[in-house]
Design an enzyme around this catalytic site. Structure first.
Site, mmCIF file in Angstrom:
data_model
loop_
_atom_site.group_PDB
_atom_site.id
_atom_site.type_symbol
_atom_site.label_atom_id
_atom_site.label_comp_id
_atom_site.label_asym_id
_atom_site.label_seq_id
_atom_site.Cartn_x
_atom_site.Cartn_y
_atom_site.Cartn_z
ATOM 1 N N LEU A 103 -138.636 62.732 1.831
ATOM 2 C CA LEU A 103 -137.489 63.102 1.022
ATOM 3 C C LEU A 103 -136.392 62.076 1.283
ATOM 4 O O LEU A 103 -136.206 61.626 2.414
ATOM 5 C CB LEU A 103 -136.982 64.507 1.395
ATOM 6 C CG LEU A 103 -137.905 65.683 1.068
ATOM 7 C CD1 LEU A 103 -137.285 66.987 1.560
ATOM 8 C CD2 LEU A 103 -138.195 65.763 -0.424
ATOM 9 N N ASP A 104 -135.657 61.722 0.234
ATOM 10 C CA ASP A 104 -134.549 60.782 0.404
ATOM 11 C C ASP A 104 -133.517 61.361 1.358
ATOM 12 O O ASP A 104 -133.446 62.574 1.573
ATOM 13 C CB ASP A 104 -133.880 60.503 -0.946
ATOM 14 C CG ASP A 104 -134.810 59.802 -1.921
ATOM 15 O OD1 ASP A 104 -135.781 59.165 -1.453
ATOM 16 O OD2 ASP A 104 -134.576 59.898 -3.133
ATOM 17 N N ALA A 105 -132.676 60.492 1.894
ATOM 18 C CA ALA A 105 -131.666 60.928 2.857
ATOM 19 C C ALA A 105 -130.758 62.000 2.277
ATOM 20 O O ALA A 105 -130.341 62.929 2.978
ATOM 21 C CB ALA A 105 -130.841 59.732 3.328
#
Length: 237
Positions: A103-105
């Site tokens: 998952l992206d930050a």
């Protein structure tokens, strides 16, 4: 049967020498009883033990659900933010637990983590078409035309064919419930951009048949059993 020092090593408590030292230092209890014999034999399945007072149950493989907060990177070598692995105990890290996909930050929600390589492959293989469900907050209002575009498929510059959402439901003017089956880089953000909108927030609610456990707070994790919520059946079919 398994020797206690080997059992502890398999659960991420260090090398055999380190685990032997833990036992000899009387820091290990098995089924509530102190055990200071490193070569004592135990049947591992379902065995409960404690190290320095913290209780554990033997697991051949680890399956963990983490409610990922914003501001964490799914990497062992993060560049700009803390690593999600810093949210896990050291024993799990020693076992080689890894995130199932990333998952992206700035993306929050359900992140599966495991040391079962076959399970990782089953979850991430493009052929499996494992569904991922997201709640998407958008910058601009969403209309029926944009929902139709997402369901019919959008053209992304590095994809040979149009990419379509498996399901898309408008929750309100600026929120969508979106289901995708691919694991492409920034997929949801790119799909919304291609449909003429922009993602402002992204929260993963479910993977396959596994929903984010109710009550699991951001930054916290919990054990999952292999058959919980159809885990094996959904991902290994």
């Amino acid at each position: 049967m398994m020797e206690l020092e080997r059992l502890l090593r398999s659960q991420g408590f260090g090398s055999r020498a380190e685990c032997r030292a833990l036992v000899c230092a009387q820091r290990v209890r098995v089924r509530g009883q102190l055990c200071d014999e490193p070569l004592a034999q135990f049947e591992p399945d379902g065995l409960t033990f404690a190290v320095d007072g913290e209780s554990w149950t033997y697991r051949k493989f680890v399956y963990v659900a983490l409610n990922k907060p914003a501001g964490y990177e799914c990497s062992h070598r993060p560049q700009h933010h803390p690593s999600v692995y810093s949210l896990l105990p050291q024993a799990l890290l020693r076992r080689g637990v890894q995130a199932v996909g990333r998952l992206d930050a700035d993306t929050t929600g359900l992140l599966l983590m495991t040391d079962d390589g076959q399970f990782v492959h089953a979850c991430t293989s493009p052929r499996k078409l494992v569904a991922k469900v997201y709640e998407v907050g958008t910058r601009h209002p969403v209309d029926d035309a944009q929902v139709a575009v997402l369901l019919n498929g959008v053209c992304l510059h590095d994809e040979p064919t149009a990419v379509a959402a498996a399901a898309c439901e408008r929750l309100d003017d600026r929120r969508l419930l979106l289901t995708v089956t691919l694991g492409k880089y920034h997929l949801v953000k790119r799909m919304l951009a291609a449909a003429g909108n922009r993602v402002e927030s992204l929260h993963r609610l479910a993977i396959g048949g596994l929903a984010l456990p109710p009550g699991l707070s951001p930054g916290h994790w919990m054990w999952l059993e292999a058959d919980q919520l159809g885990l094996r059946q959904d991902f290994r079919r």
